[in-house]
Every structure is written in C-alpha cells, then in structure tokens.
Write an enzyme that holds these catalytic residues in place. Structure first.
Site, PDB file in Angstrom:
ATOM      1  N   HIS A 275       0.835  -1.204   0.000  1.00 15.77           N
ATOM      2  CA  HIS A 275       0.000   0.000   0.000  1.00 15.77           C
ATOM      3  C   HIS A 275       0.876   1.264   0.000  1.00 15.77           C
ATOM      4  O   HIS A 275       0.675   2.169  -0.817  1.00 15.77           O
ATOM      5  CB  HIS A 275      -0.918  -0.010   1.227  1.00 15.77           C
ATOM      6  CG  HIS A 275      -1.804   1.186   1.335  1.00 15.77           C
ATOM      7  ND1 HIS A 275      -3.068   1.226   0.793  1.00 15.77           N
ATOM      8  CD2 HIS A 275      -1.605   2.404   1.894  1.00 15.77           C
ATOM      9  CE1 HIS A 275      -3.606   2.411   1.026  1.00 15.77           C
ATOM     10  NE2 HIS A 275      -2.730   3.148   1.695  1.00 15.77           N
ATOM     11  N   GLU A 276       1.850   1.300   0.900  1.00 16.08           N
ATOM     12  CA  GLU A 276       2.689   2.508   0.996  1.00 16.08           C
ATOM     13  C   GLU A 276       3.514   2.690  -0.280  1.00 16.08           C
ATOM     14  O   GLU A 276       3.733   3.809  -0.732  1.00 16.08           O
ATOM     15  CB  GLU A 276       3.590   2.457   2.234  1.00 16.08           C
ATOM     16  CG  GLU A 276       2.871   2.213   3.570  1.00 16.08           C
ATOM     17  CD  GLU A 276       1.642   3.075   3.811  1.00 16.08           C
ATOM     18  OE1 GLU A 276       1.548   4.178   3.251  1.00 16.08           O
ATOM     19  OE2 GLU A 276       0.743   2.625   4.552  1.00 16.08           O
TER      20      GLU A 276
ATOM     21  N   HIS B 272       1.561   4.379  -2.919  1.00 13.41           N
ATOM     22  CA  HIS B 272       1.479   5.836  -2.752  1.00 13.41           C
ATOM     23  C   HIS B 272       2.603   6.574  -3.491  1.00 13.41           C
ATOM     24  O   HIS B 272       2.512   7.783  -3.701  1.00 13.41           O
ATOM     25  CB  HIS B 272       1.554   6.208  -1.269  1.00 13.41           C
ATOM     26  CG  HIS B 272       0.228   6.226  -0.574  1.00 13.41           C
ATOM     27  ND1 HIS B 272      -0.826   6.999  -1.008  1.00 13.41           N
ATOM     28  CD2 HIS B 272      -0.215   5.580   0.536  1.00 13.41           C
ATOM     29  CE1 HIS B 272      -1.860   6.826  -0.191  1.00 13.41           C
ATOM     30  NE2 HIS B 272      -1.519   5.961   0.749  1.00 13.41           N
TER      31      HIS B 272
ATOM     32  N   GLU C 192      -6.235   7.783  -1.738  1.00 15.09           N
ATOM     33  CA  GLU C 192      -6.366   6.465  -1.113  1.00 15.09           C
ATOM     34  C   GLU C 192      -7.091   5.435  -1.969  1.00 15.09           C
ATOM     35  O   GLU C 192      -6.714   4.268  -1.975  1.00 15.09           O
ATOM     36  CB  GLU C 192      -7.043   6.602   0.259  1.00 15.09           C
ATOM     37  CG  GLU C 192      -6.222   7.402   1.269  1.00 15.09           C
ATOM     38  CD  GLU C 192      -4.846   6.806   1.560  1.00 15.09           C
ATOM     39  OE1 GLU C 192      -4.599   5.640   1.202  1.00 15.09           O
ATOM     40  OE2 GLU C 192      -4.008   7.528   2.142  1.00 15.09           O
TER      41      GLU C 192
ATOM     42  N   ASP D  35      -8.910  15.043  10.129  1.00 14.83           N
ATOM     43  CA  ASP D  35      -8.764  13.785  10.875  1.00 14.83           C
ATOM     44  C   ASP D  35     -10.128  13.228  11.301  1.00 14.83           C
ATOM     45  O   ASP D  35     -10.294  12.019  11.441  1.00 14.83           O
ATOM     46  CB  ASP D  35      -7.895  13.978  12.130  1.00 14.83           C
ATOM     47  CG  ASP D  35      -6.407  14.072  11.775  1.00 14.83           C
ATOM     48  OD1 ASP D  35      -6.061  13.846  10.595  1.00 14.83           O
ATOM     49  OD2 ASP D  35      -5.602  14.377  12.671  1.00 14.83           O
TER      50      ASP D  35
HETATM   51 ZN   LIG Z   1      -2.778   5.190   2.201  1.00  9.62          ZN
END
Ligand SMILES: [Zn+2]
Length: 644
Positions: A317-318, A321, A340, A397
C-alpha cells in the site's frame, strides 16, 4: 480584536474559499522551496531554529504583497527578508486568530512585504525563526523506556493530515507542492532520517551531529517527515533498506524482503518510480498507524512483524502511494479518495500479480466489510460517506475512515469493468501519473480527463455516458452498484464458521487443510464468527455457548498463542464479547505491547462495554497510556470517558 484584524480574516476567508478549507494559505503567494534548519532538544521536547521559504507572488504589482502561512502552537521570534543567503531586513508579521469552529486549523501567520522587496521575477525569500511547543501534534518524543533499546530517546513525526503546521510554519495544504532541504542537529550518537535524500552528516564540537537532507521532487507539506533514534539499517534490495533500532532490524529485513518485487510490480502498472531510493523505517510500537507513505522512507508499525510476511500488504500500500498521493496528489483533503482509492487499487493489483487472484478477492471483500463498518458508524446519510467531502470548518482527521479507501476502490473497479478490464485500465493509470505527476488532481478535472482518454481509445460513448458520476462522487452511503468479486474463498471461510455455530460441528485442526493458506482467509473466518456472534445476541446463555465454542476453536487452531497482530486482534475481540475472562490477561498484554489505533480503539471499546471488562479496560489504559502516541491517548480517553 482590532478592525484591521477582523477585516484581514474576512479577506483571508474569502480567498480561502477558492483554495483549501483546511489551510489559511492564499493563492497570492506560493512557496516553491522550503529550507528547514533546526536543532532538537530532547530534554525540553522542543525543536528550535528557522525555516526559509522561497516564495513566488502571483501579482505583486496589483495584488497583496503578503504571504500567509499555517501555524499551530508555534512560538515565532522573528521574520526576515533574506538576500544573498543572509537575513537582512525585518518584515512585518502578525499571528491572527484562527477559526473559532475548528481550533485544529491553528493560527494564520501573515507576513507583509514592501513591493520593492520582491524581485522582478516575483520571488522573495523569507526566514522565520521559531520554536515548536512540547505538545506539538506532529511530533512524538519517546523517552528511552519507550524504545526497544531502552538507552536512547527517539522522535518521530506524523504530519498527515494538517499537523505539519505544528512543526514548522508552512503553507499546509496539499494544493501547493514544493521541494525541500534540511539541516537537522541531534544529540550524538543518534541518527536522523527524513522523507528525503540523506546528503551527509558531521560531528559538531558540542557533542551533537548535524545531518543534511535534500528532496528534489516537489511534495506537499504533509509528506515532510523526520525520525531520530539509535537507528541501524539492513539492505533488502538494490534501492531499499530497512531502518530501525538494532533489536528489530533483522526481523524487519526478513519480513520486508519482497520490497523490490513490490516496487517492480508497481512500476509495470503505473510507470517509473521517480524517487530514487525506497527505504522502510520500522518504528517503535507506539506508532499509531499501520504505515505512512513518507517519500523515500515509508514509516511502518512493528505490528507488521508476523514472522511469515503475511501482513506486508501494508508495505504494498505505501509503495503504491509513490504514484498516487506522493507523485499525483489530491488537491485538498476533500478529494482524499484520489490518494487512497487509487492507492488501494494499485496495492491490490500489485498483490494480485505477486500472490494471485485469491489474495486480491479476499482483500477486496475485507475492504468491503471495512467500508460497511465505516458507513454504519457514520450513518448512511452522513456526508463523510461521500467520496468528495466538504471539510469546511472541520479537522480532516475527523473525516478519516475507510470510505475514501474502499468506496474509491469500488468506484475504480466499476470503471475498470466498464471500459473493458485491466488491459485498458492499467495503461490509463500510467497516463494518469504522467498527466498529474509533480502536481495535484481533483475529482472534476479528473473526470474530464478520464472521459477524454477513453473516448480516444474507442470505448463506446453510450457506455461512458452511463457513468453516474454524481451518485458515485457526491451521494452518501454504500456504492450504489454492487461489486463483483469472486467469493469462493470467502464462502469457504464463512461456511466453516457457520458449520461450527449453526450445525454444531466440532472444530478440528484438519478443517483448515482445504483453505488457501492465506492469512486473509483466516481473518475472514474470524470475522465471519464475529458476525454470527453479533447475530446471536448478548444474553448470558449465548455468551456461555460462545465460551465453549471458542475454547474448542482454540484447542483446534491455537489462536490464543498467535503472534500475528491481525489474528490476535480479532480473536481477542471474539473472546471479550463472550466475556471469556481468560483472554483479559493477553488482551492487556497486546494493548501494552503496541499503540496502533486500529487495534487499541476497538479493543478498549469492546472491553469497556462488558461489565467484567470495564475495570480491565480502565486499569490497562492507566498502566500503558503514557506509552501511547498523543493522538491515540486522546482518542482512547474519549472512548473510555476518562480525563487525561
Ligand atoms: Zn494510504
């Protein structure tokens, strides 16, 4: 408040409407480059020094000659114009009152220039001397006791979403990206790392070490990151290393050995990896998230160390990005799904390439469950269940949930199917990165790009016209078109759970033999049990039945002894809900060993809900709270109704 100030805020608010509601920065002046020069003091928990902003004014002749920075809790001591590398003239500045409806936005710092101080090319350099507050929301200072080595202190930062402003005055909006360089001085023998290329270090006479960094790719402020500790590294690939305290570095090198494979799979799908190095920093257990995609240096939680590489989807996942979020960035937090949703889409494509479609389908279905949970928690009509969100007057957030991730993923899966499958969609992802690289993207502009791209590729116009953009982007609730994932492995896990619960089948070790061997399938099995447990209610009779069943399941599969954090989390949840007292000891231990909010918050909430669990939750929190990250402390305290 003087009239002048309230007028300023009014004007600022007007300008703000055109840009990012989560930032006070205006379009009149944009930062192109940041140079950060600071010293860390672990005793006072203060970062002190200066930041220089290379600013370009859009129209200094006719427009305002002022630049607005975001700050939060910073102590500003001076602001100067810099010429030939030297601060020469004092500039007028004011720290204004922030947004009364949302104090998390901080306080705008307005610096005013004279017209003649701005060069012909509209550029000026401003130096701001300042220091951070010990309670800066971006920075966690860990005493030696909270590290693995117990000898040296540790520091790490987490700037997403809008915490960079509590670390340095900056235009804290993803709509503006800039390069950065840094000089960071730390006590010897600590090592400093940033989300940038490390360009050198030097021992200074006072027993400190000076590190220098350079990030030549423009990044949004939330991707500025710093970590300092007794760090070591192990190479794990031609462009990758794992960094951590020496106690964890070997385990990290083993767990993340597939990193280069992930990178290559990402490049095949999305195009060149532009960042040079890709390193992983394995943080102390108090890191409150699974991972953070800081460029060139992903931060990850040690709860990924399962010993069998089964939880490295977080690394995939990272890595994803590196293209979506870091290279092509959502313009504002209201378009966060474009970071995302796309990242999850690429993450699962990478995993499918390397682990097969079974893994992909399980992950997609687990994601769908997470989406259902989020939508149920917010409520079907809640605006935070839309893909595009209006975040005026609120802390981004607070809007954080699996909605941008999973509803975004489902939307992209739908579009992929509509245009003719992966063979057509994957080249589009490359085109997307090519178009938006080093820049920002928002939903409407992207929609036009998508339609134009596929029209030129010959996709039937009636098909493209059938896309209900408004429903997908701006309507709350679950996706209106159900996804079509293969459910073979899901059903297998679900049916076994049903056999135990409804048909009273006796659990036996062999029952998993026909399973795929994927940890995700075990997780789906445990989640199926949770759903059945929920369905049977909370009567004493039901709980007693579940205690017996869970005991049998444990005898067959040994979940009590699992070291896999995702399995422990779900197993503890099942036992807590059945009020199985023997689980309290190991639940407390799990809550003390790590501070990842994904595990802390639901476990504390579940413990707290039951009569026997309430005192355990309160005692455990009291015992371990100082070891948690500030954000995690605050959130769990809120969940338990206690004051810090
Ligand atoms: Zn993410």
């Amino acid at each position: 408040m003087p009239f002048q100030d309230s007028f300023r805020i009014f004007v600022t608010a007007l300008l703000r409407k055109m840009a990012d509601p989560s930032s006070f920065a205006t379009a009149a002046a944009r930062v192109q480059h940041i140079h950060w020069n600071v010293k860390l003091d672990f005793d006072t928990k203060i970062i002190q020094g200066y930041v220089e902003h290379h600013v370009i004014f859009s129209d200094p002749e006719n427009g305002p000659c002022e630049v607005v920075f975001d700050t939060k809790g910073l102590k500003i001591s001076s602001v100067h114009l810099v010429e030939d590398g030297t601060p020469v003239t004092t500039l007028t500045y004011k720290v204004l009152a922030g947004n009364k409806k949302c104090d998390q936005l901080g306080e705008p710092l307005v610096v005013t220039f004279l017209k003649e101080q701005i060069k012909e090319d509209h550029v000026a350099i401003v130096r701001i001397e300042y220091e951070t507050s010990p309670s800066s929301s971006a920075i966690q200072w860990l005493p030696p006791a909270q590290t693995a080595g117990k000898v040296h202190p540790y520091l790490f930062t987490q700037c997403q979403a809008i915490h960079a402003r509590s670390m340095l005055p900056c235009q804290d909006t993803p709509s503006n990206k800039c390069t950065y360089s840094a000089v960071v001085i730390v006590p010897s023998p600590l090592v400093a790392l940033m989300s940038a290329l490390s360009t050198g270090s030097q021992d200074l006479e006072d027993g400190t070490i000076q590190y220098t960094f350079d990030q030549k790719v423009p990044v949004p402020s939330y991707l500025i990151a710093l970590a300092v500790g007794a760090l070591e590294k192990r190479d794990i690939g031609p462009r990758s290393a794992v960094w951590s305290e020496k106690e964890m570095v070997e385990a990290g090198a083993y767990e993340f050995a597939e990193t280069e494979d992930f990178l290559q799979a990402g490049e095949e799908i999305a195009g060149p990896y532009v960042w040079g190095r890709y390193d992983i920093l394995l943080l102390p257990p108090s890191f409150p998230y699974g991972g953070m995609e800081n460029p060139m240096l992903t931060f990850v939680t040690p709860t990924l160390l399962a010993g069998d590489r089964s939880l490295v989807n977080v690394v995939a996942h990272e890595i994803a990005h590196s293209w979506f979020g870091n290279l092509a960035t959502s313009k504002t937090w209201g378009h966060f799904w474009m970071n995302e949703g796309f990242t999850v889409f690429l993450e699962r494509k990478i995993l499918k390439k390397l682990r097969g479609s079974g893994c992909y389908n399980l992950a997609a279905m687990m994601g769908l469950k997470a989406l259902e949970d989020s939508v149920n928690l917010f409520g079907m009509q809640h605006p935070f269940t839309c893909l595009c969100q209006d975040l005026s007057d609120c802390d981004p957030d607070d809007a954080f949930s699996s909605v941008p991730y999973e509803k975004g993923f489902n939307f992209l899966c739908y579009l992929q199917e509509l245009v003719g499958g992966e063979e057509l969609m994957n080249p589009f992802l490359k085109a997307h990165c090519e178009k938006y690289k080093y820049s920002v993207v928002e939903s409407d502009g992207w929609k036009a790009f998508f339609l134009e791209y596929f029209q030129t590729k010959g996709v039937d116009k009636t098909k493209l016209d059938s896309i209900e953009w408004e429903t997908w982007l701006n309507t709350p609730g679950m996706p209106h078109i159900a996804p079509t994932f293969d459910k073979t492995l899901i059903n297998q896990a679900h049916n076994l759970a049903k056999d135990y619960v409804e048909a009273n089948k006796k659990p036996a070790k062999e029952d998993f033999e026909s399973f795929s061997g994927l940890t995700e399938q075990i997780i789906v099995f445990l989640e199926s049990l949770q759903a059945l447990q929920e369905f049977e209610g909370k009567s004493e009779e039901a709980k007693a039945k579940w205690r017996l069943l869970l005991d049998d399941i444990n005898k067959a599969f040994g979940f009590n002894d699992s070291r896999n954090s995702e399995i422990r989390f779900r197993w503890c949840t099942l036992c807590i809900r059945a009020e199985e007292e023997s689980i309290y000891k190991q639940t407390s231990a799990f809550l003390g060993e790590q501070g990842r909010m994904k595990f802390l918050r639901p476990l504390y909430r579940d413990l707290f809900k039951t009569e026997k669990g309430t005192p355990i939750a309160l005692e455990t929190f009291e015992k371990y709270k100082t070891g948690y990250h500030g954000i995690a402390q605050k959130m769990v305290a809120k969940d338990l109704g206690v004051h810090l």
